[in-house]
Design a protein around this motif. Structure first.
Motif, short mmCIF file in Angstrom:
data_model
loop_
_atom_site.label_atom_id
_atom_site.label_comp_id
_atom_site.label_asym_id
_atom_site.label_seq_id
_atom_site.Cartn_x
_atom_site.Cartn_y
_atom_site.Cartn_z
N ASP A 22 95.48 61.05 22.53
CA ASP A 22 94.11 62.49 22.65
C ASP A 22 94.90 62.87 24.05
O ASP A 22 95.01 62.02 24.76
N GLU A 23 95.39 64.07 23.96
CA GLU A 23 95.88 64.16 25.49
C GLU A 23 95.07 64.85 26.43
O GLU A 23 95.19 65.50 27.55
N THR A 24 93.48 64.74 26.25
CA THR A 24 92.74 65.26 26.77
C THR A 24 92.64 64.59 27.96
O THR A 24 91.96 63.24 28.17
N LYS A 82 89.56 60.53 31.62
CA LYS A 82 90.54 60.68 30.28
C LYS A 82 90.00 60.17 29.34
O LYS A 82 88.87 59.72 28.65
N LEU A 140 94.72 57.30 25.35
CA LEU A 140 95.84 58.38 26.39
C LEU A 140 95.62 56.81 27.11
O LEU A 140 95.31 56.85 28.01
N TYR A 168 105.05 54.57 25.17
CA TYR A 168 105.20 55.66 25.61
C TYR A 168 105.44 55.91 26.47
O TYR A 168 105.46 55.27 27.32
N ASN A 192 106.33 60.40 27.29
CA ASN A 192 105.68 61.69 27.37
C ASN A 192 103.92 61.96 27.66
O ASN A 192 103.39 62.51 27.76
N HIS A 193 103.79 60.61 26.33
CA HIS A 193 102.66 60.80 25.67
C HIS A 193 101.93 60.10 26.81
O HIS A 193 100.94 58.78 26.65
N THR A 194 101.72 59.39 27.99
CA THR A 194 100.87 59.35 28.71
C THR A 194 100.08 60.44 29.82
O THR A 194 100.71 61.74 29.87
N LEU A 195 99.19 60.01 30.02
CA LEU A 195 98.57 60.48 31.96
C LEU A 195 99.35 60.88 33.04
O LEU A 195 99.20 62.20 33.58
N LEU A 251 101.37 63.27 31.90
CA LEU A 251 100.83 65.50 31.31
C LEU A 251 100.14 65.89 33.09
O LEU A 251 100.40 67.12 32.80
N ARG A 311 100.28 69.79 33.50
CA ARG A 311 100.01 70.36 33.46
C ARG A 311 99.53 71.26 35.41
O ARG A 311 98.80 71.89 35.25
#
Length: 319
Positions: free
Chosen positions: A75-77, A92, A96, A104, A106-109, A112, A116
């Motif tokens: 969940d990238e939220t 967060k 995540l 993990y 790329n799928h990390t805070l 992101l 972003r």
């Protein structure tokens, strides 16, 4: 998209070969796969091509092109709570990871924030477990990171968590003692908490002193809402301590009602009955409050993060 990670080799990793370090840090590739990636130039040391048997030294800069890594969905939220030139605070989600590791990257805070918000090298000052939601402090400069770390280490930061536990928790509880590897568990990373008198001798070399205050906020149907105030910051401190007190965390597959749930989760074999026992898809632990001094101006800073929707959905209406 090409994503590159930069790591600085610490003293405890010096002397390892490059391939041995990568196998231990990022377990989604075996030795043969890492050797191929090194040979293809995807891993460099001090901006130079390296060999799998290159011996690492303290301070070596390791660059790794992490494109096309197979990773589980997350969940990238996350939302910004505060932001200035020195630091950022985010709230967060409960699925995540903060930092690359294991399966993990790329799928990390961490990744992101780079993507972003354009942060070149975000430093997580307080890392939360993947399934723990809530406040994470992110330093943007080495100066800010050092200042904030020093505040955490010297216990000058106030932290508060909201946690749901199985059973009727007492109104208050103080837990002081030692966190140790759990020799009974089949899961290597699991820890156990052993209560002790303050200042007592460590029962073994690997023991870490831990202190947490707990206060019950609400009794619900079969579980309790509890506030946790950790005075130390140890790995799995709140979860392991609560299990030892007889109140496992709701939704916790490792420190919950049955550790075999963790094994079935890892093999994607959880049953509907398992999910019912867990109540929640992740551990019901939320970091909702931080108080510290701003790393440059010294101003007392207080941050809060509201209870996330998944945890709130378990609560019966007031009235």
């Amino acid at each position: 998209m090409t994503r590159e990670m930069t790591l600085s080799i610490r003293e405890q990793d010096a002397g390892k070969t490059l391939v041995a370090f990568l196998i231990a840090r990022f377990t989604y590739h075996d030795e043969a796969a890492w050797s191929r990636l090194i040979g293809d130039g995807r891993v460099r040391v001090n901006d130079r091509a390296a060999l799998p048997e290159t011996v690492l030294r303290p301070g070596d800069a390791l660059r790794y092109d992490a494109s096309d890594i197979p990773e589980p969905p997350v969940d990238e939220t996350f939302t910004l709570v505060s932001d200035d030139p020195l630091m950022m605070a985010v709230n967060k989600s409960g699925n995540l990871p903060c930092h690359p590791g294991g399966r993990y990257f790329n799928h990390t805070l961490w990744a992101l924030l780079k993507e972003r918000h354009g942060l070149a090298d975000p430093v997580m000052v307080n890392r939360l477990d993947r399934e723990t939601s809530g406040l994470v402090l992110v330093a943007k400069t080495a100066e800010a990171a050092h200042n904030l770390w020093k505040q955490f280490v010297s216990h000058k930061v106030s932290k508060r968590y909201t946690v749901f536990v199985e059973g009727a928790f007492p109104e208050r509880a103080e837990a002081s003692g030692w966190l140790l590897p759990d020799p009974v568990s089949v899961i290597r990373k699991k820890r156990r908490f052993v209560s002790a008198e303050a200042g007592g001798a460590a029962p073994e070399k690997a023991a870490e002193w831990a202190e947490t205050s707990f206060e019950r906020v609400r009794l619900c149907d079969g579980f309790s809402v509890v506030t946790a105030l950790p005075r130390t910051g140890r790995l799995h401190q709140i979860r392991a301590t609560l299990l030892s007190l007889g109140f496992p965390v709701v939704g916790d597959k490792l420190y919950g009602v049955d550790e075999t749930l963790f094994l079935r989760f890892c093999s994607d074999a959880l049953t509907d009955e398992d999910r019912g026992r867990l109540r929640l898809r992740r551990q019901a632990l939320h970091a909702d409050y931080l108080r510290f001094h701003h790393p440059r101006f010294g101003a007392l800073t207080e941050l809060t993060a509201p209870l996330p929707a998944d945890m709130a959905s378990l609560l019966p209406p007031h009235g």
